[in-house]
Design a protein around this motif. Structure first.
Motif, PDB file in Angstrom:
ATOM      1  N   GLY A  31      38.500  42.919 -23.061  1.00 12.29           N
ATOM      2  CA  GLY A  31      37.896  42.714 -21.406  1.00 12.29           C
ATOM      3  C   GLY A  31      38.654  44.408 -20.827  1.00 12.29           C
ATOM      4  N   CYS A  32      39.919  44.291 -21.259  1.00 12.40           N
ATOM      5  CA  CYS A  32      40.198  45.804 -20.807  1.00 12.40           C
ATOM      6  C   CYS A  32      40.327  46.318 -18.937  1.00 12.40           C
ATOM      7  N   GLY A  33      40.349  44.157 -18.695  1.00 11.79           N
ATOM      8  CA  GLY A  33      40.156  45.641 -16.815  1.00 11.79           C
ATOM      9  C   GLY A  33      38.577  44.137 -16.477  1.00 11.79           C
ATOM     10  N   ALA A  34      37.920  44.293 -17.903  1.00  8.37           N
ATOM     11  CA  ALA A  34      36.428  44.155 -16.868  1.00  8.37           C
ATOM     12  C   ALA A  34      35.925  42.451 -17.255  1.00  8.37           C
ATOM     13  N   SER A  35      34.916  41.946 -16.820  1.00  9.26           N
ATOM     14  CA  SER A  35      35.237  41.281 -16.271  1.00  9.26           C
ATOM     15  C   SER A  35      34.384  40.208 -17.298  1.00  9.26           C
ATOM     16  N   VAL A  36      34.502  40.651 -18.850  1.00  7.15           N
ATOM     17  CA  VAL A  36      34.450  39.486 -19.086  1.00  7.15           C
ATOM     18  C   VAL A  36      35.143  39.516 -21.315  1.00  7.15           C
ATOM     19  N   HIS A  55      35.288  27.490 -36.791  1.00  3.85           N
ATOM     20  CA  HIS A  55      34.689  28.885 -35.971  1.00  3.85           C
ATOM     21  C   HIS A  55      34.199  29.251 -35.228  1.00  3.85           C
ATOM     22  N   ALA A  56      34.636  29.422 -34.037  1.00  2.16           N
ATOM     23  CA  ALA A  56      34.017  29.569 -32.576  1.00  2.16           C
ATOM     24  C   ALA A  56      33.780  31.852 -32.094  1.00  2.16           C
ATOM     25  N   THR A  57      33.395  31.256 -31.039  1.00  2.96           N
ATOM     26  CA  THR A  57      32.867  32.765 -30.249  1.00  2.96           C
ATOM     27  C   THR A  57      33.179  32.454 -28.903  1.00  2.96           C
ATOM     28  N   LEU A  58      34.149  32.472 -28.103  1.00  2.00           N
ATOM     29  CA  LEU A  58      35.557  32.143 -26.265  1.00  2.00           C
ATOM     30  C   LEU A  58      34.692  33.037 -25.690  1.00  2.00           C
ATOM     31  N   THR A  59      33.967  33.181 -25.407  1.00  2.00           N
ATOM     32  CA  THR A  59      33.920  34.270 -23.922  1.00  2.00           C
ATOM     33  C   THR A  59      34.293  33.425 -22.490  1.00  2.00           C
ATOM     34  N   THR A  60      35.368  34.379 -21.930  1.00  2.00           N
ATOM     35  CA  THR A  60      35.887  34.314 -20.455  1.00  2.00           C
ATOM     36  C   THR A  60      35.550  35.232 -19.341  1.00  2.00           C
ATOM     37  N   PRO A  61      35.886  34.963 -18.324  1.00  2.00           N
ATOM     38  CA  PRO A  61      35.481  35.711 -17.111  1.00  2.00           C
ATOM     39  C   PRO A  61      37.191  36.232 -16.992  1.00  2.00           C
ATOM     40  N   ALA A  62      37.845  37.426 -17.049  1.00  2.00           N
ATOM     41  CA  ALA A  62      38.827  37.837 -17.515  1.00  2.00           C
ATOM     42  C   ALA A  62      39.860  37.758 -15.945  1.00  2.00           C
ATOM     43  N   ASN A  63      41.055  37.189 -16.389  1.00  2.00           N
ATOM     44  CA  ASN A  63      41.608  36.835 -15.159  1.00  2.00           C
ATOM     45  C   ASN A  63      41.333  35.550 -14.430  1.00  2.00           C
ATOM     46  N   ALA A  64      41.195  34.781 -15.002  1.00  2.00           N
ATOM     47  CA  ALA A  64      40.025  33.427 -14.498  1.00  2.00           C
ATOM     48  C   ALA A  64      41.506  32.290 -14.880  1.00  2.00           C
ATOM     49  N   GLU A  65      41.135  31.884 -13.897  1.00  2.00           N
ATOM     50  CA  GLU A  65      42.498  30.050 -13.788  1.00  2.00           C
ATOM     51  C   GLU A  65      41.374  29.101 -13.030  1.00  2.00           C
ATOM     52  N   ASN A  66      41.903  28.071 -14.032  1.00  2.00           N
ATOM     53  CA  ASN A  66      40.994  26.718 -14.098  1.00  2.00           C
ATOM     54  C   ASN A  66      39.608  26.810 -13.451  1.00  2.00           C
ATOM     55  N   MET A  67      39.700  27.712 -14.422  1.00  2.00           N
ATOM     56  CA  MET A  67      37.953  27.994 -14.748  1.00  2.00           C
ATOM     57  C   MET A  67      37.027  26.810 -15.633  1.00  2.00           C
TER      58      MET A  67
END
Length: 298
Positions: A25-30, A45-57
């Motif tokens: 991310g480095c401040g990016a959205s993903v 084994h898994a891949t996790l994709t999250t929004p940056a700085n999201a809470e209660n997503m």
């Protein structure tokens, strides 16, 4: 020379930041992470994709099909990015015997995959505090997703891509779409001997038994969740009967949605030999799925 060293230091810092942007991310959205999740039988084994700085997503678990992997024929990663851009986290798994899994394919059973999905949901809730949860499933992953809410609960919505939802053993019709009696013979041999080799893998008798004892369309009607269903125009390995019965089940739901037309030119994996058609299929699949999930998760 001092200025030259400073110049190279700036370049190095930029390269490092670019790598962080790409993977964390480095401040990016993903943010994207490759990880292992604690499971009932060991690491998943898994891949996790999250929004940056999201809470209660909200969270989505993406389930691949028979002999597939968490790459999802190239569809899963772009879908995960699009969902993250909408503030929704995703985790996509390699089921037993698939992708980077270290288990034998004989561990590929409905019960084991159900445990893995539950482990992924628990991990997301405990680690990220995720809230509403949906499942996306393709083919056999769609059958798993159809059955999961009835068996474990805690699901808000479902998105089913060409689910293998034939009742009972009909869910394995793809093993020989032209001769179901051959599928019945495979099942009998696997259940008698413990496993059978087909499609280049060793399939356990347990999977055949669990398939025989399951009815995903009845489960869909019982759970009555918001459900998106798609099929293509060239399924090939799923019968017209399976498709018709599943369409009827989803259309009977209060918030069931069936979308077929954008995928008329695709095969079971939402692919085409024509590059432009393949790109259009992927775009339509992502846009349809994201819009539906945003509606019910956000």
């Amino acid at each position: 020379m001092k200025h030259l060293r400073s110049f190279f230091a700036v370049l190095l810092a930029a390269a490092v930041c670019a790598a962080v942007v790409l993977f964390s991310g480095c401040g990016a959205s993903v943010q994207v992470q490759q990880l292992t999740i604690p499971g009932e039988r060991g690491s998943i084994h898994a891949t996790l994709t999250t929004p940056a700085n999201a809470e209660n997503m909200p969270a989505v678990v993406i389930c691949h099909g028979f002999t597939g992997s968490r790459s999802g024929d190239g569809h899963f990663a772009p879908l995960a990015d699009d969902l993250a851009a909408q503030g929704i986290a995703t985790v996509r798994l390699d089921f037993p015997g698939c992708g980077n899994s270290t288990e034998p394919f004989t561990a590929y059973t409905l019960s084991n995959m159900t445990d893995d999905v539950e482990s992924a949901i628990t991990y997301m809730q405990q680690t990220y505090g995720t809230g509403r949860t949906a499942l996306v499933g393709h083919s056999m992953g769609g059958r798993l997703a159809s059955l999961y809410p009835q068996r474990r609960g805690g699901i808000t919505a479902l998105a089913l891509w060409s689910p293998a939802n034939g009742a009972g053993l009909r869910g394995m019709e793809f093993l020989n779409i032209d001769d179901f009696s051959a599928v019945e013979a495979l099942a009998a041999e696997a259940e008698a001997s413990g496993s059978i080799s087909t499609w280049g893998v060793d399939v356990s008798g347990t999977l055949f038994t669990e398939m025989r004892d399951s009815d995903p369309n009845a489960a869909l009607r019982e759970s009555a969740l918001p459900t998106l269903l798609t099929y293509t125009g060239h399924e090939g390995i799923l019968s017209d009967t399976t498709q018709a019965e599943t369409i009827a089940a989803v259309e009977s739901l209060p918030d069931g949605r069936v979308v077929l037309e954008p995928f008329a030119e695709g095969n079971h994996n939402y692919l085409s030999e024509d590059a432009a058609t393949a790109a259009a299929l992927d775009k339509a699949l992502r846009e349809t799925t994201v819009a539906f999930l945003v509606e019910y998760l956000k």
